[in-house]
Design a protein around this motif. Structure first.
Motif, PDB file in Angstrom:
ATOM      1  N   LEU A  42       0.840  -1.198   0.000  1.00 31.45           N
ATOM      2  CA  LEU A  42       0.000   0.000   0.000  1.00 31.45           C
ATOM      3  C   LEU A  42       0.876   1.248   0.000  1.00 31.45           C
ATOM      4  CD1 LEU A  42      -2.795   1.388   0.226  1.00 31.45           C
ATOM      5  CD2 LEU A  42      -2.567   1.166   2.734  1.00 31.45           C
ATOM      6  N   HIS A  43       0.699   2.067  -1.015  1.00 26.25           N
ATOM      7  CA  HIS A  43       1.437   3.322  -1.129  1.00 26.25           C
ATOM      8  C   HIS A  43       0.465   4.467  -0.832  1.00 26.25           C
ATOM      9  CE1 HIS A  43       3.276   6.615  -3.850  1.00 26.25           C
ATOM     10  NE2 HIS A  43       3.948   6.587  -2.726  1.00 26.25           N
ATOM     11  N   ASP A  44       0.502   4.924   0.403  1.00 29.08           N
ATOM     12  CA  ASP A  44      -0.420   5.972   0.841  1.00 29.08           C
ATOM     13  C   ASP A  44       0.239   6.695   2.011  1.00 29.08           C
ATOM     14  OD1 ASP A  44      -2.685   7.534   1.076  1.00 29.08           O
ATOM     15  OD2 ASP A  44      -3.781   6.085   2.293  1.00 29.08           O
ATOM     16  N   ASN A  45       0.881   7.828   1.724  1.00 29.08           N
ATOM     17  CA  ASN A  45       1.708   8.504   2.729  1.00 29.08           C
ATOM     18  C   ASN A  45       2.798   7.568   3.244  1.00 29.08           C
ATOM     19  OD1 ASN A  45       0.275  10.974   2.685  1.00 29.08           O
ATOM     20  ND2 ASN A  45      -1.316  10.075   3.993  1.00 29.08           N
ATOM     21  N   GLY A  46       3.532   6.981   2.319  1.00 25.22           N
ATOM     22  CA  GLY A  46       4.554   6.001   2.654  1.00 25.22           C
ATOM     23  C   GLY A  46       4.159   4.635   2.134  1.00 25.22           C
ATOM     24  N   PHE A  47       4.942   3.615   2.479  1.00 25.88           N
ATOM     25  CA  PHE A  47       4.675   2.256   2.021  1.00 25.88           C
ATOM     26  C   PHE A  47       4.383   1.352   3.216  1.00 25.88           C
ATOM     27  CE2 PHE A  47       6.992   4.045  -1.514  1.00 25.88           C
ATOM     28  CZ  PHE A  47       6.416   3.457  -2.631  1.00 25.88           C
ATOM     29  N   ARG A  48       3.345   0.528   3.072  1.00 22.70           N
ATOM     30  CA  ARG A  48       3.001  -0.456   4.119  1.00 22.70           C
ATOM     31  C   ARG A  48       2.844  -1.818   3.457  1.00 22.70           C
ATOM     32  NH1 ARG A  48      -2.241   2.192   6.570  1.00 22.70           N
ATOM     33  NH2 ARG A  48      -2.229   0.305   7.875  1.00 22.70           N
ATOM     34  N   PHE A  49       3.416  -2.848   4.134  1.00 19.01           N
ATOM     35  CA  PHE A  49       3.405  -4.213   3.614  1.00 19.01           C
ATOM     36  C   PHE A  49       2.290  -5.029   4.273  1.00 19.01           C
ATOM     37  CE2 PHE A  49       7.520  -2.732   2.448  1.00 19.01           C
ATOM     38  CZ  PHE A  49       8.012  -3.552   1.441  1.00 19.01           C
TER      39      PHE A  49
ATOM     40  N   ILE B 280      14.579  -9.291   5.387  1.00 15.06           N
ATOM     41  CA  ILE B 280      15.585  -8.762   4.459  1.00 15.06           C
ATOM     42  C   ILE B 280      16.828  -9.640   4.459  1.00 15.06           C
ATOM     43  CG2 ILE B 280      17.133  -6.829   3.976  1.00 15.06           C
ATOM     44  CD1 ILE B 280      15.050  -4.959   5.133  1.00 15.06           C
ATOM     45  N   ASP B 281      17.265  -9.985   3.281  1.00 11.21           N
ATOM     46  CA  ASP B 281      18.516 -10.726   3.116  1.00 11.21           C
ATOM     47  C   ASP B 281      19.658  -9.725   3.285  1.00 11.21           C
ATOM     48  OD1 ASP B 281      20.762 -12.064   2.291  1.00 11.21           O
ATOM     49  OD2 ASP B 281      19.824 -12.999   0.558  1.00 11.21           O
ATOM     50  N   LYS B 282      20.353  -9.805   4.423  1.00  9.30           N
ATOM     51  CA  LYS B 282      21.402  -8.822   4.726  1.00  9.30           C
ATOM     52  C   LYS B 282      22.540  -8.865   3.694  1.00  9.30           C
ATOM     53  CE  LYS B 282      19.044  -7.926   8.400  1.00  9.30           C
ATOM     54  NZ  LYS B 282      18.002  -8.941   8.244  1.00  9.30           N
TER      55      LYS B 282
ATOM     56  N   ALA C  32      14.612  -3.523  -0.858  1.00  2.00           N
ATOM     57  CA  ALA C  32      15.294  -4.660  -0.222  1.00  2.00           C
ATOM     58  C   ALA C  32      14.305  -5.684   0.324  1.00  2.00           C
ATOM     59  CB  ALA C  32      16.225  -4.172   0.881  1.00  2.00           C
ATOM     60  N   PRO C  33      13.258  -5.256   1.065  1.00  2.25           N
ATOM     61  CA  PRO C  33      12.268  -6.239   1.519  1.00  2.25           C
ATOM     62  C   PRO C  33      11.551  -6.939   0.371  1.00  2.25           C
ATOM     63  CG  PRO C  33      12.048  -4.201   2.759  1.00  2.25           C
ATOM     64  CD  PRO C  33      13.000  -3.925   1.638  1.00  2.25           C
ATOM     65  N   LEU C  34      11.168  -6.171  -0.652  1.00  2.00           N
ATOM     66  CA  LEU C  34      10.431  -6.767  -1.763  1.00  2.00           C
ATOM     67  C   LEU C  34      11.256  -7.822  -2.485  1.00  2.00           C
ATOM     68  CD1 LEU C  34       8.579  -3.731  -3.410  1.00  2.00           C
ATOM     69  CD2 LEU C  34       7.547  -5.694  -2.258  1.00  2.00           C
ATOM     70  N   ILE C  35      12.523  -7.505  -2.750  1.00  3.97           N
ATOM     71  CA  ILE C  35      13.370  -8.461  -3.467  1.00  3.97           C
ATOM     72  C   ILE C  35      13.717  -9.651  -2.574  1.00  3.97           C
ATOM     73  CG2 ILE C  35      15.631  -8.757  -4.560  1.00  3.97           C
ATOM     74  CD1 ILE C  35      15.325  -5.819  -5.502  1.00  3.97           C
ATOM     75  N   SER C  36      13.889  -9.403  -1.282  1.00  7.24           N
ATOM     76  CA  SER C  36      14.182 -10.499  -0.345  1.00  7.24           C
ATOM     77  C   SER C  36      12.998 -11.449  -0.244  1.00  7.24           C
ATOM     78  CB  SER C  36      14.507  -9.925   1.034  1.00  7.24           C
ATOM     79  OG  SER C  36      15.670  -9.134   0.994  1.00  7.24           O
TER      80      SER C  36
END
Length: 276
Positions: A188-195, A212-214, A230-234
């Motif tokens: 959700l992209h609404d005043n920032g991003f929320r997963f 996140i894959d460090k 980073a979270p999305l790709i991880s």
């Protein structure tokens, strides 16, 4: 009579077309003739000298911008910056043309119109024949120099775009090499991003951080931000539902380019309608 030589008969005939559509074209057309393999011939008389000078100044100026500009840009790219690949040259010329158009080229180059008029006055008054290209080269050096500046800006923009495309491809490759940690992510992209997970349960910052894959961050520190990419790709979801009302947002554009067919964009309202 003054002869104006061109690199090709096509150019001479094209300039004659500009004469024909000029407001003074009908009145003065009979004094400007095309002769195969010779170019254009202009008959000079004092009675209409002022009008003829005005007509030819306008025509030269418009011909220069509409017909010669692209070839000059290419010449600069090839001779000054040593570009050879057709694809690169075309891409940079397109960018340079857009920059010039964006700055209203007829205003940007208005000084050249006066230079053209002064140069023509010299040749016509003394009935001296000349070459259009030589005229442009020697009389319009400031015009040529200003084009170099536009080409430099276009090259910078082109390189940035190439870097961005390489960046996108790098992240796309990383994404497709990973195993999916979740089937679906609702972003959700609404005043920032929320997963949110596939059941629309929101993931808090700690949960996201744990996913996140460090190694991903360490190896690609310059490329991946730790809050969204980073979270999305991880997680590498098999499907990404992205809810936003700002589809032109840079990060939104980047995400959709990385996920390609795995992503679906929907308005923010859809999220609240779909969420249980």
């Amino acid at each position: 009579m003054v002869r104006i030589h061109f690199q090709s008969e096509t150019e001479a005939l094209k300039l004659l077309e500009y004469v024909s559509v000029h407001p003074l074209g009908t009145e003065l057309n009979e004094y400007i003739h095309f002769q195969p393999e010779s170019g254009l011939f202009v008959t000079i008389k004092d009675t209409y000298m002022k009008k003829l000078l005005f007509l030819l100044s306008d025509v030269f100026y418009n011909f220069l911008l509409e017909e010669k500009l692209l070839s000059w840009l290419e010449t600069i790219l090839r001779q000054k910056f040593f570009y050879r690949e057709r694809e690169e040259i075309d891409a940079i010329i397109e960018i340079a043309s857009s920059i010039i158009e964006g700055e209203q080229k007829h205003i940007v180059f208005k000084a050249e119109k006066k230079i053209i008029q002064e140069g023509l006055q010299f040749f016509l008054a003394d009935k001296i024949s000349f070459s259009f290209d030589s005229f442009a080269t020697f009389r319009l050096k400031s015009f040529y120099d200003s084009l170099v500046v536009y080409v430099e800006s276009a090259i910078d923009e082109y390189k940035l775009e190439q870097d961005y495309q390489n960046f996108i491809q790098t992240l796309r490759d990383l994404l497709y090499e990973r195993e999916s940690e979740m089937e679906v992510v609702h972003l959700l992209h609404d005043n920032g991003f929320r997963f949110f997970d596939e059941n629309f349960k929101e993931l808090d910052k700690y949960e996201i951080f744990k996913m996140i894959d460090k190694k991903l961050l360490v190896e690609n520190r310059m490329y991946i931000d730790s809050k969204v990419l980073a979270p999305l790709i991880s997680i590498a979801p098999k499907r990404l539902n992205l809810y936003t009302d700002e589809t032109d947002d840079d990060l939104i554009q980047t995400i959709t380019k990385i996920f390609e067919e795995k992503s679906v964009i929907m308005p923010v309202l859809s999220f609240f309608i779909r969420r249980p």
